[in-house]
Scaffold this motif. Structure first.
Motif, mmCIF file in Angstrom:
data_model
loop_
_atom_site.group_PDB
_atom_site.id
_atom_site.type_symbol
_atom_site.label_atom_id
_atom_site.label_comp_id
_atom_site.label_asym_id
_atom_site.label_seq_id
_atom_site.Cartn_x
_atom_site.Cartn_y
_atom_site.Cartn_z
ATOM 1 N N GLY A 76 0.794 -1.219 0.000
ATOM 2 C CA GLY A 76 0.000 0.000 0.000
ATOM 3 C C GLY A 76 0.826 1.270 0.000
ATOM 4 N N THR A 77 2.150 1.151 -0.049
ATOM 5 C CA THR A 77 3.022 2.317 -0.099
ATOM 6 C C THR A 77 2.868 3.009 -1.454
ATOM 7 N N VAL A 78 2.676 4.325 -1.432
ATOM 8 C CA VAL A 78 2.505 5.097 -2.658
ATOM 9 C C VAL A 78 3.810 5.817 -2.955
ATOM 10 N N LEU A 79 4.309 5.644 -4.167
ATOM 11 C CA LEU A 79 5.542 6.299 -4.609
ATOM 12 C C LEU A 79 5.191 7.339 -5.668
ATOM 13 N N TRP A 80 5.495 8.614 -5.384
ATOM 14 C CA TRP A 80 5.252 9.721 -6.310
ATOM 15 C C TRP A 80 6.553 9.979 -7.043
ATOM 16 N N THR A 89 0.709 13.885 2.703
ATOM 17 C CA THR A 89 1.482 14.518 1.633
ATOM 18 C C THR A 89 0.852 14.235 0.276
ATOM 19 N N LEU A 90 0.355 13.013 0.111
ATOM 20 C CA LEU A 90 -0.313 12.652 -1.143
ATOM 21 C C LEU A 90 -1.544 13.526 -1.363
ATOM 22 N N ASP A 91 -2.343 13.721 -0.310
ATOM 23 C CA ASP A 91 -3.522 14.583 -0.429
ATOM 24 C C ASP A 91 -3.136 16.018 -0.747
ATOM 25 N N ALA A 92 -2.062 16.505 -0.130
ATOM 26 C CA ALA A 92 -1.622 17.882 -0.397
ATOM 27 C C ALA A 92 -1.168 18.026 -1.856
ATOM 28 N N ASN A 93 -0.466 17.024 -2.375
ATOM 29 C CA ASN A 93 -0.034 17.072 -3.781
ATOM 30 C C ASN A 93 -1.229 16.990 -4.732
ATOM 31 N N PHE A 94 -2.207 16.134 -4.408
ATOM 32 C CA PHE A 94 -3.419 16.054 -5.232
ATOM 33 C C PHE A 94 -4.186 17.375 -5.200
ATOM 34 N N ARG A 95 -4.241 18.011 -4.024
ATOM 35 C CA ARG A 95 -4.950 19.287 -3.902
ATOM 36 C C ARG A 95 -4.267 20.341 -4.775
ATOM 37 N N ARG A 96 -2.922 20.376 -4.761
ATOM 38 C CA ARG A 96 -2.174 21.338 -5.561
ATOM 39 C C ARG A 96 -2.417 21.094 -7.055
ATOM 40 N N GLU A 97 -2.423 19.845 -7.460
ATOM 41 C CA GLU A 97 -2.649 19.518 -8.874
ATOM 42 C C GLU A 97 -4.095 19.799 -9.278
ATOM 43 N N GLY A 98 -5.029 19.553 -8.375
ATOM 44 C CA GLY A 98 -6.436 19.814 -8.676
ATOM 45 C C GLY A 98 -6.719 21.293 -8.847
#
Length: 145
Positions: A76-80, A89-98
């Motif tokens: 379940g580890t997510v690699l960006w 951090t993943l949510d913050a990056n998705f928010r920035r991209e959205g």
């Protein structure tokens, strides 16, 4: 039609009464109903509705932002782009991209063959919640066996 001339069941000479149901009107009514049903069924169209871009929009000459590779490992580890991320951090990056709107990066999600679906679904739900729309699943050939 036939006549019953001979045998009489009673002593008074009355002919036997035929108690069979006449099915001819029943069949006629059923055929009429069947024809009406066939006529009233709407014709189904097998069309896919697509939102196509209109021709009057000016072409966008700006180069697209680089694609983001999201790998979801078996645990379940997510690699960006190769960097491990936690959920915050993943949510913050998705928010920035959205918030980038039409200029957002493409996301290439590559799940591991052994990962549970709940981890992939959580990443997709987070992306959708923050308005990320350019998502693609890559590496599907590993699931073909």
């Amino acid at each position: 039609m036939g006549m019953n001339l001979g045998s009489s069941s009673g002593s008074n000479g009355d002919p036997d009464v035929v108690v069979d149901v006449n099915t001819t009107p029943l069949i006629d009514v059923m055929l009429v109903l069947l024809v009406m049903l066939i006529i009233t069924i709407p014709i189904q169209t097998h069309a896919v509705k697509l939102d196509m871009p209109s021709a009057d929009q000016p072409p966008n000459d700006a180069p697209p932002p680089p694609a983001v590779d999201l790998e979801i490992d078996f645990d379940g580890t997510v690699l960006w782009n190769g960097t491990p991320m936690d959920r915050g951090t993943l949510d913050a990056n998705f928010r920035r991209e959205g918030e980038a709107g039409d200029n957002q990066s493409e996301f290439h999600i590559r799940p591991n063959k052994l990962v549970e679906y709940k981890y992939v679904a959580a990443v997709l739900a987070s992306a959708q919640r923050h308005g990320v729309t350019k998502i693609g699943l890559v590496g599907n050939e590993q699931f073909m066996q």
